[in-house]
Motif scaffolding. Sequence first.
Motif, PDB file in Angstrom:
ATOM      1  N   ASP A 242      -3.753 -19.992  18.500  1.00 27.87           N
ATOM      2  CA  ASP A 242      -4.074 -21.074  17.569  1.00 27.87           C
ATOM      3  C   ASP A 242      -3.097 -21.006  16.395  1.00 27.87           C
ATOM      4  OD1 ASP A 242      -5.107 -22.965  15.864  1.00 27.87           O
ATOM      5  OD2 ASP A 242      -7.114 -22.082  15.756  1.00 27.87           O
ATOM      6  N   PRO A 243      -2.031 -21.810  16.426  1.00 29.33           N
ATOM      7  CA  PRO A 243      -0.996 -21.732  15.386  1.00 29.33           C
ATOM      8  C   PRO A 243      -1.471 -22.112  13.985  1.00 29.33           C
ATOM      9  CG  PRO A 243      -0.472 -23.446  17.000  1.00 29.33           C
ATOM     10  CD  PRO A 243      -1.721 -22.778  17.456  1.00 29.33           C
ATOM     11  N   THR A 244      -2.694 -22.626  13.856  1.00 29.27           N
ATOM     12  CA  THR A 244      -3.216 -22.929  12.521  1.00 29.27           C
ATOM     13  C   THR A 244      -3.845 -21.705  11.875  1.00 29.27           C
ATOM     14  OG1 THR A 244      -5.380 -23.637  13.357  1.00 29.27           O
ATOM     15  CG2 THR A 244      -3.652 -25.327  13.180  1.00 29.27           C
ATOM     16  N   VAL A 245      -4.024 -20.638  12.665  1.00 31.57           N
ATOM     17  CA  VAL A 245      -4.622 -19.389  12.185  1.00 31.57           C
ATOM     18  C   VAL A 245      -3.517 -18.344  12.080  1.00 31.57           C
ATOM     19  CG1 VAL A 245      -6.256 -17.545  12.757  1.00 31.57           C
ATOM     20  CG2 VAL A 245      -6.847 -19.926  13.247  1.00 31.57           C
ATOM     21  N   TYR A 246      -3.577 -17.518  11.024  1.00 31.38           N
ATOM     22  CA  TYR A 246      -2.585 -16.462  10.861  1.00 31.38           C
ATOM     23  C   TYR A 246      -3.221 -15.102  11.085  1.00 31.38           C
ATOM     24  CZ  TYR A 246       1.047 -19.574   9.313  1.00 31.38           C
ATOM     25  OH  TYR A 246       2.012 -20.540   9.283  1.00 31.38           O
ATOM     26  N   ASP A 247      -2.488 -14.253  11.811  1.00 30.19           N
ATOM     27  CA  ASP A 247      -2.902 -12.883  12.068  1.00 30.19           C
ATOM     28  C   ASP A 247      -1.977 -11.953  11.280  1.00 30.19           C
ATOM     29  OD1 ASP A 247      -4.760 -13.790  13.990  1.00 30.19           O
ATOM     30  OD2 ASP A 247      -3.223 -13.757  15.559  1.00 30.19           O
ATOM     31  N   THR A 248      -2.371 -10.706  11.149  1.00 32.37           N
ATOM     32  CA  THR A 248      -1.528  -9.695  10.514  1.00 32.37           C
ATOM     33  C   THR A 248      -0.867  -8.863  11.600  1.00 32.37           C
ATOM     34  OG1 THR A 248      -3.002  -9.587   8.615  1.00 32.37           O
ATOM     35  CG2 THR A 248      -1.474  -7.751   8.912  1.00 32.37           C
ATOM     36  N   GLU A 249       0.451  -8.818  11.562  1.00 33.07           N
ATOM     37  CA  GLU A 249       1.197  -7.963  12.484  1.00 33.07           C
ATOM     38  C   GLU A 249       1.568  -6.690  11.728  1.00 33.07           C
ATOM     39  OE1 GLU A 249       5.575  -7.875  14.524  1.00 33.07           O
ATOM     40  OE2 GLU A 249       4.500  -9.788  14.583  1.00 33.07           O
ATOM     41  N   LYS A 250       1.205  -5.541  12.298  1.00 29.38           N
ATOM     42  CA  LYS A 250       1.527  -4.238  11.701  1.00 29.38           C
ATOM     43  C   LYS A 250       2.470  -3.512  12.647  1.00 29.38           C
ATOM     44  CE  LYS A 250      -2.975  -3.886   9.455  1.00 29.38           C
ATOM     45  NZ  LYS A 250      -4.114  -3.009   9.170  1.00 29.38           N
ATOM     46  N   ASP A 251       3.652  -3.187  12.138  1.00 26.13           N
ATOM     47  CA  ASP A 251       4.673  -2.537  12.961  1.00 26.13           C
ATOM     48  C   ASP A 251       5.044  -1.178  12.378  1.00 26.13           C
ATOM     49  OD1 ASP A 251       5.070  -4.812  14.699  1.00 26.13           O
ATOM     50  OD2 ASP A 251       6.206  -5.739  13.079  1.00 26.13           O
ATOM     51  N   ASP A 252       5.134  -0.186  13.245  1.00 20.80           N
ATOM     52  CA  ASP A 252       5.700   1.116  12.896  1.00 20.80           C
ATOM     53  C   ASP A 252       6.915   1.314  13.809  1.00 20.80           C
ATOM     54  OD1 ASP A 252       3.942   2.304  10.845  1.00 20.80           O
ATOM     55  OD2 ASP A 252       2.415   1.984  12.395  1.00 20.80           O
ATOM     56  N   LEU A 253       8.090   1.429  13.192  1.00 22.45           N
ATOM     57  CA  LEU A 253       9.349   1.517  13.921  1.00 22.45           C
ATOM     58  C   LEU A 253      10.041   2.829  13.617  1.00 22.45           C
ATOM     59  CD1 LEU A 253      10.451  -2.078  12.929  1.00 22.45           C
ATOM     60  CD2 LEU A 253       9.500  -1.414  15.127  1.00 22.45           C
ATOM     61  N   SER A 254      10.579   3.460  14.656  1.00 22.31           N
ATOM     62  CA  SER A 254      11.308   4.719  14.492  1.00 22.31           C
ATOM     63  C   SER A 254      12.732   4.541  15.016  1.00 22.31           C
ATOM     64  CB  SER A 254      10.626   5.843  15.265  1.00 22.31           C
ATOM     65  OG  SER A 254       9.333   6.068  14.758  1.00 22.31           O
ATOM     66  N   TYR A 255      13.702   5.042  14.234  1.00 15.53           N
ATOM     67  CA  TYR A 255      15.111   4.911  14.548  1.00 15.53           C
ATOM     68  C   TYR A 255      15.794   6.276  14.472  1.00 15.53           C
ATOM     69  CZ  TYR A 255      14.344  -0.007  13.178  1.00 15.53           C
ATOM     70  OH  TYR A 255      13.883  -1.289  13.054  1.00 15.53           O
ATOM     71  N   ILE A 256      16.928   6.385  15.163  1.00 10.67           N
ATOM     72  CA  ILE A 256      17.804   7.546  15.006  1.00 10.67           C
ATOM     73  C   ILE A 256      19.227   7.043  14.772  1.00 10.67           C
ATOM     74  CG2 ILE A 256      16.409   9.130  16.374  1.00 10.67           C
ATOM     75  CD1 ILE A 256      18.394   8.693  18.686  1.00 10.67           C
ATOM     76  N   LYS A 257      20.049   7.886  14.140  1.00  8.33           N
ATOM     77  CA  LYS A 257      21.468   7.531  13.920  1.00  8.33           C
ATOM     78  C   LYS A 257      22.281   7.959  15.103  1.00  8.33           C
ATOM     79  CE  LYS A 257      22.730   6.887   9.216  1.00  8.33           C
ATOM     80  NZ  LYS A 257      23.276   7.398   8.018  1.00  8.33           N
TER      81      LYS A 257
END
Length: 149
Positions: free
Chosen positions: A134-149
């Motif tokens: 339902d594009p009229t409703v907004y949800d919360t997206e929670k992201d945890d991202l891990s990176y390396i060099k």
Amino acid sequence: MEFKYLLISVFLLICLWSCKKNVVVPVPPVTIIGKWQLVKQYSLLVNNGVVIDSIKKSKFTNNDFVQYLSDGTGYYSKSTPTGPSLSEFTYTISGTHITEFVSFENKGVPETVTSLTANSLSVHRELLVPDPNDPTVYDTEKDDLSYIK
């Protein structure tokens, strides 16, 4: 008597050779600047406090990265079925908070650095996204991202 002076001289030379000087090796400062390869993603989609979807991903290609440049700009690259997708952004840093501004939206996405070493970076971000059903409703997206060099 001559033997005594010779013995003392040898003892003093041994003492001088055994003294080691501590060499201070400069440690480069830990910085976010550089290219970071994505290695882990954990995402939740939440509506009114209820988790409606979650994703755990740990298989990425060399096209999945973020690069922070020293002039306050950067690039996101993401693998897609048609090839890599590259997006440019600008960013600001305040303490452990990074705010990234995507050029075509000109809207800041706040991220919190949860861990930063010379070779690893972890960030957490939360943003409002349209509900897939339902594009009229907004949800919360929670992201945890891990990176390396």
